[in-house]
Design an enzyme around this catalytic site. Structure first.
Site, short mmCIF file in Angstrom:
data_model
loop_
_atom_site.label_atom_id
_atom_site.label_comp_id
_atom_site.label_asym_id
_atom_site.label_seq_id
_atom_site.Cartn_x
_atom_site.Cartn_y
_atom_site.Cartn_z
N TYR A 65 0.83 -1.22 0.00
CA TYR A 65 0.00 0.00 0.00
C TYR A 65 0.86 1.26 0.00
O TYR A 65 0.52 2.26 -0.62
CB TYR A 65 -1.01 -0.02 1.17
CG TYR A 65 -2.24 -0.80 0.78
CD1 TYR A 65 -3.24 -0.20 0.03
CD2 TYR A 65 -2.36 -2.14 1.08
CE1 TYR A 65 -4.35 -0.92 -0.39
CE2 TYR A 65 -3.46 -2.88 0.67
CZ TYR A 65 -4.45 -2.25 -0.07
OH TYR A 65 -5.55 -2.96 -0.48
N ASN A 100 -12.35 2.69 -7.60
CA ASN A 100 -10.96 3.12 -7.42
C ASN A 100 -10.75 3.78 -6.07
O ASN A 100 -11.64 4.47 -5.56
CB ASN A 100 -10.56 4.08 -8.54
CG ASN A 100 -10.61 3.41 -9.90
OD1 ASN A 100 -10.71 2.18 -9.97
ND2 ASN A 100 -10.55 4.19 -10.96
N VAL A 101 -9.56 3.58 -5.53
CA VAL A 101 -9.26 4.08 -4.19
C VAL A 101 -8.25 5.23 -4.26
O VAL A 101 -7.74 5.67 -3.24
CB VAL A 101 -8.70 2.94 -3.30
CG1 VAL A 101 -9.72 1.83 -3.11
CG2 VAL A 101 -7.40 2.35 -3.87
N HIS A 117 -15.00 1.25 -2.78
CA HIS A 117 -13.89 0.48 -2.20
C HIS A 117 -13.02 1.31 -1.26
O HIS A 117 -11.94 0.87 -0.88
CB HIS A 117 -13.06 -0.17 -3.32
CG HIS A 117 -13.79 -1.28 -4.02
ND1 HIS A 117 -13.34 -1.86 -5.18
CD2 HIS A 117 -14.97 -1.89 -3.72
CE1 HIS A 117 -14.20 -2.81 -5.55
NE2 HIS A 117 -15.20 -2.83 -4.70
N CYS A 125 -8.34 2.33 12.43
CA CYS A 125 -7.74 1.67 13.60
C CYS A 125 -8.42 0.31 13.77
O CYS A 125 -9.64 0.21 13.78
CB CYS A 125 -7.95 2.54 14.83
SG CYS A 125 -7.49 1.69 16.36
N CYS A 147 -3.07 4.38 19.90
CA CYS A 147 -3.56 3.49 20.97
C CYS A 147 -2.78 2.18 21.03
O CYS A 147 -3.03 1.34 21.89
CB CYS A 147 -5.06 3.21 20.78
SG CYS A 147 -5.40 2.02 19.46
N THR A 185 -13.37 -1.09 -16.34
CA THR A 185 -13.40 -2.15 -15.33
C THR A 185 -13.58 -3.50 -16.02
O THR A 185 -14.32 -3.60 -17.00
CB THR A 185 -14.52 -1.93 -14.28
OG1 THR A 185 -14.51 -3.04 -13.36
CG2 THR A 185 -15.89 -1.78 -14.89
N SER A 186 -12.90 -4.52 -15.47
CA SER A 186 -13.04 -5.87 -16.02
C SER A 186 -14.40 -6.44 -15.65
O SER A 186 -14.86 -7.41 -16.25
CB SER A 186 -11.93 -6.77 -15.47
OG SER A 186 -12.03 -6.82 -14.07
N ASN A 208 -13.83 0.49 -22.80
CA ASN A 208 -12.75 -0.39 -22.34
C ASN A 208 -11.79 -0.65 -23.49
O ASN A 208 -12.13 -0.44 -24.65
CB ASN A 208 -13.35 -1.72 -21.84
CG ASN A 208 -12.44 -2.45 -20.87
OD1 ASN A 208 -11.29 -2.76 -21.20
ND2 ASN A 208 -12.92 -2.71 -19.67
#
Ligand code: BJW
Length: 245
Positions: A65, A100-101, A117, A125, A147, A185-186, A208
């Protein structure tokens, strides 16, 4: 030509929904998931994008990430993102539903967005479940909350369930839409076909590189790079709208 026909239909549209996937960001230099050069070519999906994979090796997941965050922060919206943002201003009602993120749609100016997503630039957290924006590039992995619990990316992994509020927004918009555009998108993650089941009143168009296998009936199949076909569509739409003034 089908793009001109679609532009003519869009000029009459009252409720437009656009559903996007990783292909929209490909021309910004962000890898897609499947196919040649996609993430799943090099990594196992269940190791990197599932709660079980994170429990097994949070450091590995965070490294992946972190590398993607660096790419996203260095990337810019491309002509496909910009065209989708402009389409929003061309119809009375609009919703963009994205898998998409990367936040590039929002950076391109899209306002009405459901990010099904989640976001790669938010964390959650593991103890409290609270989420917040966090664009830190890590020096140590995994990221830890104040924390003491593990932080995880605030994204939806395989095996996890969709946020019911986002889902309801998406289902309502697709049910009421007269046009649904599916871009880059697939369709291999169930949600795309799941949403298209509700598109009973809509004409569906797909943008596409290839005719990817959606279960729904697609009226307009626009093959090519979204960064070329969407601006071309917008140009035709603007021309049609000017002719109607
Ligand atoms: C271009 C282009 C250019 C390239 N121009 N085009 C039935 C019912 C319920 C669940 C399931 C079910 N069947 C299966 C499931 C389980 C699973 C699933 O769908 N698995 C399938 C893969 C078999 N689904 C889940 O686990 C989901 N949860 C769920 O369904 O809960 C049940 C529930 C339902 C309803 C209400 C409540 C509960 C969760 C799935 C989460 C997916 N997460 C990921 C990672 C997100 C975080 C992150 O990014 O790190 O999401 S996986 C990955 O796939 C990512 C993407 O958003 C998603 C979709 O991929 P996408 O965007 O389509 O990318 P690609 O790479 O596949 O395709 C790119 C396309 O672009 C290609 O077609 C190219 O040709 C094209 N392209 N360049 C135009 N320039």
């Amino acid at each position: 030509m089908s793009l001109a026909k679609l532009a003519a239909e869009l000029s009459q549209s009252r409720k437009l929904v656009v559903i996007t996937g990783a292909g929209v960001s490909a021309e910004s230099g962000i890898a897609t998931f499947r196919g040649n050069g996609g993430y799943w070519d090099r990594h196992k999906a269940e190791d990197l994008a599932s709660p079980a994979g994170f429990a097994r090796d949070p450091e590995l997941v965070w490294r992946w990430y972190d590398q993607r965050r660096r790419q996203v922060l260095a990337a810019e919206p491309n002509p496909a993102h910009l065209a989708i943002a402009e389409l929003e201003t061309c119809v009375p009602q609009f919703l963009l539903i994205t898998q998409n993120v990367d936040g590039l749609h929002q950076r391109a100016g899209s306002q009405r967005v459901v990010d099904l997503h989640g976001s790669i630039l938010r964390v959650r957290c593991q103890r409290s479940g609270q989420e917040w924006d966090d664009r830190r590039l890590a020096e140590q992995f995994p990221l830890i909350c104040t924390c003491g619990a593990l932080l995880r990316p605030a994204v939806l992994w395989f095996g996890e369930t969709y946020d019911p509020i986002k889902m309801q927004q998406a289902i309502t918009a697709v049910s009421e839409a007269d046009q649904v555009m599916v871009v880059g998108t697939s369709g291999l993650v169930w949600i795309v076909d799941g949403l298209l089941d509700y598109a009973r009143q809509a004409t569906i168009s797909q943008f596409n590189l290839e005719a990817s296998p959606l279960q729904a009936e697609v009226t307009y199949q626009i093959i090519g790079q979204a960064g070329k076909s969407l601006p071309a569509l917008l140009k035709l739409l603007n021309k049609t709208n000017q002719g109607q003034d």
